[in-house]
Design a protein around this motif. Sequence first.
Motif, PDB file in Angstrom:
ATOM      1  N   ARG A 472       0.833  -1.209   0.000  1.00  0.00           N
ATOM      2  CA  ARG A 472       0.000   0.000   0.000  1.00  0.00           C
ATOM      3  C   ARG A 472       0.865   1.256   0.000  1.00  0.00           C
ATOM      4  O   ARG A 472       0.537   2.249  -0.664  1.00  0.00           O
ATOM      5  CB  ARG A 472      -0.898  -0.014   1.234  1.00  0.00           C
ATOM      6  CG  ARG A 472      -1.956  -1.108   1.244  1.00  0.00           C
ATOM      7  CD  ARG A 472      -3.149  -0.748   0.371  1.00  0.00           C
ATOM      8  NE  ARG A 472      -4.179  -1.765   0.445  1.00  0.00           N
ATOM      9  CZ  ARG A 472      -5.183  -1.748   1.323  1.00  0.00           C
ATOM     10  NH1 ARG A 472      -5.260  -0.746   2.187  1.00  0.00           N
ATOM     11  NH2 ARG A 472      -6.089  -2.689   1.322  1.00  0.00           N
ATOM     12  N   MET A 473       1.957   1.230   0.768  1.00  0.00           N
ATOM     13  CA  MET A 473       2.833   2.403   0.823  1.00  0.00           C
ATOM     14  C   MET A 473       3.533   2.666  -0.506  1.00  0.00           C
ATOM     15  O   MET A 473       3.936   3.783  -0.808  1.00  0.00           O
ATOM     16  CB  MET A 473       3.877   2.234   1.930  1.00  0.00           C
ATOM     17  CG  MET A 473       3.310   2.253   3.342  1.00  0.00           C
ATOM     18  SD  MET A 473       2.510   3.813   3.739  1.00  0.00           S
ATOM     19  CE  MET A 473       3.911   4.920   3.728  1.00  0.00           C
ATOM     20  N   ALA A 474       3.678   1.614  -1.325  1.00  0.00           N
ATOM     21  CA  ALA A 474       4.320   1.779  -2.630  1.00  0.00           C
ATOM     22  C   ALA A 474       3.360   2.342  -3.673  1.00  0.00           C
ATOM     23  O   ALA A 474       3.789   2.790  -4.739  1.00  0.00           O
ATOM     24  CB  ALA A 474       4.880   0.435  -3.109  1.00  0.00           C
ATOM     25  N   PHE A 480       6.027   5.186  -1.918  1.00  0.00           N
ATOM     26  CA  PHE A 480       7.259   4.839  -1.192  1.00  0.00           C
ATOM     27  C   PHE A 480       7.617   3.391  -1.557  1.00  0.00           C
ATOM     28  O   PHE A 480       7.097   2.432  -0.991  1.00  0.00           O
ATOM     29  CB  PHE A 480       7.058   4.987   0.312  1.00  0.00           C
ATOM     30  CG  PHE A 480       8.301   4.765   1.122  1.00  0.00           C
ATOM     31  CD1 PHE A 480       9.295   5.729   1.179  1.00  0.00           C
ATOM     32  CD2 PHE A 480       8.486   3.581   1.822  1.00  0.00           C
ATOM     33  CE1 PHE A 480      10.434   5.529   1.928  1.00  0.00           C
ATOM     34  CE2 PHE A 480       9.633   3.366   2.563  1.00  0.00           C
ATOM     35  CZ  PHE A 480      10.617   4.343   2.616  1.00  0.00           C
ATOM     36  N   THR A 481       8.497   3.208  -2.524  1.00  0.00           N
ATOM     37  CA  THR A 481       8.764   1.888  -3.103  1.00  0.00           C
ATOM     38  C   THR A 481      10.022   1.221  -2.562  1.00  0.00           C
ATOM     39  O   THR A 481      10.285   0.058  -2.872  1.00  0.00           O
ATOM     40  CB  THR A 481       8.904   2.008  -4.626  1.00  0.00           C
ATOM     41  OG1 THR A 481       9.991   2.902  -4.931  1.00  0.00           O
ATOM     42  CG2 THR A 481       7.621   2.555  -5.245  1.00  0.00           C
ATOM     43  N   GLY A 487      12.345  -5.979  -0.396  1.00  0.00           N
ATOM     44  CA  GLY A 487      11.714  -7.185   0.144  1.00  0.00           C
ATOM     45  C   GLY A 487      11.409  -7.109   1.626  1.00  0.00           C
ATOM     46  O   GLY A 487      11.314  -8.143   2.298  1.00  0.00           O
ATOM     47  N   LEU A 488      11.235  -5.884   2.160  1.00  0.00           N
ATOM     48  CA  LEU A 488      10.979  -5.731   3.587  1.00  0.00           C
ATOM     49  C   LEU A 488       9.482  -5.800   3.880  1.00  0.00           C
ATOM     50  O   LEU A 488       8.648  -5.691   2.978  1.00  0.00           O
ATOM     51  CB  LEU A 488      11.543  -4.387   4.066  1.00  0.00           C
ATOM     52  CG  LEU A 488      13.038  -4.162   3.860  1.00  0.00           C
ATOM     53  CD1 LEU A 488      13.437  -2.787   4.358  1.00  0.00           C
ATOM     54  CD2 LEU A 488      13.849  -5.245   4.574  1.00  0.00           C
ATOM     55  N   LYS A 489       9.163  -5.956   5.146  1.00  0.00           N
ATOM     56  CA  LYS A 489       7.778  -5.934   5.613  1.00  0.00           C
ATOM     57  C   LYS A 489       7.523  -4.645   6.369  1.00  0.00           C
ATOM     58  O   LYS A 489       8.452  -3.933   6.737  1.00  0.00           O
ATOM     59  CB  LYS A 489       7.499  -7.141   6.510  1.00  0.00           C
ATOM     60  CG  LYS A 489       7.548  -8.472   5.793  1.00  0.00           C
ATOM     61  CD  LYS A 489       7.207  -9.620   6.708  1.00  0.00           C
ATOM     62  CE  LYS A 489       8.291  -9.889   7.715  1.00  0.00           C
ATOM     63  NZ  LYS A 489       8.059 -11.137   8.475  1.00  0.00           N
TER      64      LYS A 489
END
Length: 640
Positions: A472-474, A480-481, A487-489
């Motif tokens: 969602r943040m991306a 925010f990609t 590959g983080l959570k």
Amino acid sequence: MASNAISDIADEFLVCQVCLEDFRQPKMLPCLHTFCQPCLEKLLAAEPVGKLDCPTCRQDVPLPQNGVQGLKFNFLVGKLRDILQQQPAGKTPEAREDGVPCTVCEVGNSAQFYCVECTEYLCQTCNNTHRRFKATKSHKVVTVQDLQIGQVTADGDQVRAPLSPTETTLMRPDVAIGNGGVSPKHVKTVGRRGSGDGQFDLPTSLAVTAEGDIVVTDRDNSRLQFLDKDGSFKKKVDLRFKPRCTCVAALTNGELLVTGDGHKIHVLDKQGRKSRVIQVTEAAETGQTTAGVAVDCSGRIIVTIGHQVFVLSPSGDVMLKFGDKGQGQQQLGSLLHVTVNSSNQIIVSDFYNNNMKIFDSTGRHLFTCGSHGSGPGQLYRPYCAITDSEDIILADCGNHRVSLFSRDGAFIRHVLTEEELKCPTGLTLTHDGHLVVSQALSFLTALRFFHVRMVFPDGPEVDDFRKKVVKRMAAPPWNFTDSLQRGLKGSAYSPFLHDAVMLYAIVMNQTLQTGEDPRDGEAFMRHARKKAFEGMSGTVILDGRADREPEFFIWDMDPSGTFDVVAQYDARPTGTEVSDDLLQELVFVKHIVWADGTTNAPTGFRECGYMNEQCASQQDIREEEDKKKMTQLVYVQFSN
């Protein structure tokens, strides 16, 4: 570029500098260098004085009482390896795959093929050579992937009428015992020794059915007993054979697998009626019976006979077998119990060798856990093992305890000790979060129920939620990609933020439904009081002041410098309604050891008063302290 970076990380941080292979049970030294536990044990054995130096910086390494095994497990290395192993296929072509090694060449390539007639694993290069030789070009060769997932047997034959893996896999409740470090809380004890309904004579194994019933193998009564989730007797099924060592496994399709009758596995339907019999062939020990039994995520049946482990197709064909008699890596004792984890690794509890061994899905040895003894991580007559969503839970029968190991075989802690149970044999996890343990010590024969709590936000649901946060943040409008690309959570705090917003929405809806103005702070807060709901961070409970009632732990540092949980504050209500007399219970799981080495709590006042006004002069106090120091020095001197 990303593939090169991942490969560099693997080579730099995930390879032991002694054996130059991927870490196995990584142990961190006080100097912060990390090596495989087996490598350190070999180095220690080679030293005549039993002294260990760091292989990199040569610093002395003070060893704990239980040796190399007692060194700290490097969880960072383990976590980093898990993350890299989750990279999508094809993304890291340079990284070495941790698959089945080729058994023909010495290059160390991963095998992609298996020759049925040579019984050898082949990499791509060796397979090409194998196909060119006149003597071997007509051999039957299958892919390792087909062998692992059960499409073919070790003889190269297609399996007969296999059920789908979703129909045959083992029941696995989604519970993590190791989560939070808290010992399970004893709830009840069910049954006693006898032959009546709800009584047991050597209960050796436990399982939970798809419907939530608990199945007990009542060995010396030659029967199975079915209990409901609360432990009340429901029915019994006579086995009609006298088992020497019997175990049970429950499948998602309702069937039960029962061992202990020669080289047979009895398959029972949902009602407990015999559906069919699987005859296990090729066993080396004719005098031994089937014992440990489990089913992996691909629907393969794993069963033990004597010192051998057999991997069967769902229809009962022998796909693979491994294990020789002895104490080596691929050697086993004559009484084995078995379980599997979500990676299809085969976990074998070895009763007579006093250890537990972990093999991959092809029977290749990965780790050995434990040794004979009673210290932390040591075992004496281990019995059944099960897996939760993360770790391995083992019944250490001879030491009267239940121990927890990581999926890499590293000892974590003792979950239950002799204070809570005697001679544990069978283990199972129920759907509602209870650990059930069968104990088989004559007059103490019974089932004991322990409550397991998911206290910290964790588990597959939370893990999936944190991944969605990053996605969602991306997306617009934030874009925010960076975290998604790496590959983080999402943050570990994101479940709490989710629940705060959820609470706000609940209170807002209730305020609007009553026709009150949500901008009226007093009205808004009135609806926030005495609320309870299941959130992403666990059970959310608000008291009469609209403050969240947390669940927390009291930690104590023992004389060896190790921190351990001694008490848990439990604020969970019995239902969804929160009353004024909300239960707030501080549950002690261990005694606090105070500074004087006793479990006697200090008094609430100082003997000399807070200003020493109730004691002698400062000079007298200093002289008294000097006397104490002299006494301590004399004691130390004599102790040497």
